[in-house]
Design a protein around this motif. Structure first.
Motif, PDB file in Angstrom:
ATOM      1  N   THR A  92      -4.441  -6.407  -6.600  1.00  0.00           N
ATOM      2  CA  THR A  92      -5.705  -6.266  -5.878  1.00  0.00           C
ATOM      3  C   THR A  92      -5.676  -5.079  -4.919  1.00  0.00           C
ATOM      4  O   THR A  92      -6.640  -4.307  -4.828  1.00  0.00           O
ATOM      5  CB  THR A  92      -6.015  -7.555  -5.092  1.00  0.00           C
ATOM      6  OG1 THR A  92      -6.074  -8.660  -6.001  1.00  0.00           O
ATOM      7  CG2 THR A  92      -7.340  -7.428  -4.359  1.00  0.00           C
ATOM      8  N   ILE A  93      -4.555  -4.919  -4.234  1.00  0.00           N
ATOM      9  CA  ILE A  93      -4.422  -3.813  -3.279  1.00  0.00           C
ATOM     10  C   ILE A  93      -4.547  -2.470  -4.009  1.00  0.00           C
ATOM     11  O   ILE A  93      -5.272  -1.565  -3.554  1.00  0.00           O
ATOM     12  CB  ILE A  93      -3.076  -3.898  -2.534  1.00  0.00           C
ATOM     13  CG1 ILE A  93      -3.059  -5.129  -1.617  1.00  0.00           C
ATOM     14  CG2 ILE A  93      -2.825  -2.627  -1.732  1.00  0.00           C
ATOM     15  CD1 ILE A  93      -1.726  -5.366  -0.949  1.00  0.00           C
ATOM     16  N   ASP A  94      -3.855  -2.339  -5.132  1.00  0.00           N
ATOM     17  CA  ASP A  94      -3.915  -1.085  -5.882  1.00  0.00           C
ATOM     18  C   ASP A  94      -5.286  -0.873  -6.532  1.00  0.00           C
ATOM     19  O   ASP A  94      -5.766   0.256  -6.639  1.00  0.00           O
ATOM     20  CB  ASP A  94      -2.815  -1.059  -6.955  1.00  0.00           C
ATOM     21  CG  ASP A  94      -1.538  -0.412  -6.451  1.00  0.00           C
ATOM     22  OD1 ASP A  94      -1.516  -0.017  -5.274  1.00  0.00           O
ATOM     23  OD2 ASP A  94      -0.564  -0.301  -7.226  1.00  0.00           O
ATOM     24  N   SER A  95      -5.915  -1.966  -6.979  1.00  0.00           N
ATOM     25  CA  SER A  95      -7.223  -1.852  -7.640  1.00  0.00           C
ATOM     26  C   SER A  95      -8.282  -1.283  -6.699  1.00  0.00           C
ATOM     27  O   SER A  95      -9.175  -0.545  -7.120  1.00  0.00           O
ATOM     28  CB  SER A  95      -7.680  -3.219  -8.160  1.00  0.00           C
ATOM     29  OG  SER A  95      -6.807  -3.701  -9.155  1.00  0.00           O
ATOM     30  N   ARG A  96      -8.180  -1.625  -5.420  1.00  0.00           N
ATOM     31  CA  ARG A  96      -9.151  -1.135  -4.440  1.00  0.00           C
ATOM     32  C   ARG A  96      -9.062   0.382  -4.260  1.00  0.00           C
ATOM     33  O   ARG A  96     -10.021   1.016  -3.807  1.00  0.00           O
ATOM     34  CB  ARG A  96      -8.931  -1.835  -3.094  1.00  0.00           C
ATOM     35  CG  ARG A  96      -9.264  -3.325  -3.115  1.00  0.00           C
ATOM     36  CD  ARG A  96      -8.960  -3.966  -1.780  1.00  0.00           C
ATOM     37  NE  ARG A  96      -9.319  -5.368  -1.759  1.00  0.00           N
ATOM     38  CZ  ARG A  96     -10.510  -5.845  -1.417  1.00  0.00           C
ATOM     39  NH1 ARG A  96     -11.471  -4.988  -1.074  1.00  0.00           N
ATOM     40  NH2 ARG A  96     -10.758  -7.132  -1.415  1.00  0.00           N
TER      41      ARG A  96
END
Length: 279
Positions: A150-154
């Motif tokens: 999720t952190i990288d997707s943002r």
């Protein structure tokens, strides 16, 4: 599961410039991606196989309500996944070209995650304590690498680098595959035990012609020509191997996934010019 694992290895080879460690699997089927058609065609077979797995779980539940719920979740998840909205390529999203389909893509991902957790929850309650502990460990992996994903997707929307997005996502997917394989193995063993109790210990039931194969753990007794049709021999021959210690479904399937992942790493290592990751 093995079909999907193969898809994540074969399809990227047809996408020039795609990096499996830094890009998500969804980008393989993104709008205008060169591999979108190939992914969709191969994905149809995956959904068909997963629906068949769900139907098989229902038919072999033997009245177990929790197994029936797992079967319903599997079939619903597979059918739901067929209509998964695609995302745009990250360059388009970073340029502000994202649309409602990108939002729905995230919604579908969230629903899929919820369905996976429900599947694991009900499935874990069917078998023993060791499988519940195993399932809890799987969920823990989901949480850890789900947060990292999720952190990288943002970072995609801001066009920032995501050096390990693909890695985090693939760890989660591999973990889910392992759970499904172990679940299927436990279900198979449970059904074999139930069949043995009904067939071999109930004097009112006609003796199974394959009883000697099971009771004696004989592999050679189940060879074609001994009794029955060729199709049944394949099933009982496999079961005889498992019972005689020649084969363990869990170990073999997990080994296959490990072999596929190893080949994927070797392929990416060579493709990157003998440099791991992005360095």
């Amino acid at each position: 599961m093995l079909w999907y694992a193969a898809m994540t290895i074969v399809v990227p080879t047809q996408y020039d410039g795609y990096n499996s460690l830094s890009q998500s699997i969804s980008e393989l089927s993104a709008i205008d991606a060169p591999t979108r058609t190939l992914w969709i065609v191969l994905g149809i077979f995956y959904f068909i196989l997963f629906i068949a797995f769900g139907l098989g779980t229902w038919l072999s539940a033997n009245g177990n309500r929790k197994l029936q719920i797992v079967a319903i979740i599997i079939v619903f998840d597979a059918v739901f996944g067929i209509f998964w909205p695609p995302m745009h390529q990250r360059e388009v999203i970073a340029a502000g070209g994202g649309t409602v389909t990108d939002t729905l893509h995230i919604v579908w991902a969230f629903v899929h995650l919820v369905l996976m957790l429900l599947m694991i929850g009900f499935g874990a309650s069917v078998f023993g304590k060791d499988f519940r502990i195993f399932s809890a460990a799987i969920v823990l992996v989901f949480i850890v690498f789900g947060i990292l994903t999720t952190i990288d997707s943002r970072r995609i929307k801001g066009n920032f680098p995501t050096p390990f997005l693909g890695l985090w996502e693939r760890i989660n997917i591999a973990t889910y595959m392992i759970w499904v394989i172990v679940f299927a193995s436990r279900r198979l063993k449970r059904n074999n035990q139930l069949a043995s109790k009904v067939t071999f210990f109930d004097s009112t039931v006609k003796k199974d012609p394959y009883a000697d194969c099971y009771n004696n753990h004989s592999v050679f007794c189940c060879l074609p020509g001994c009794c029955g049709s060729a199709a049944k021999h394949i099933v009982f021959y496999t079961a005889a191997l498992a019972r005689s210690g020649f084969m363990d479904l869990e170990i073999i399937c997990i080994g296959i996934i490990a072999f596929i992942c190893l080949n994927w790493l070797v392929w990416h290592y060579r493709r990157a010019g003998n440099q791991f990751f992005l360095y």
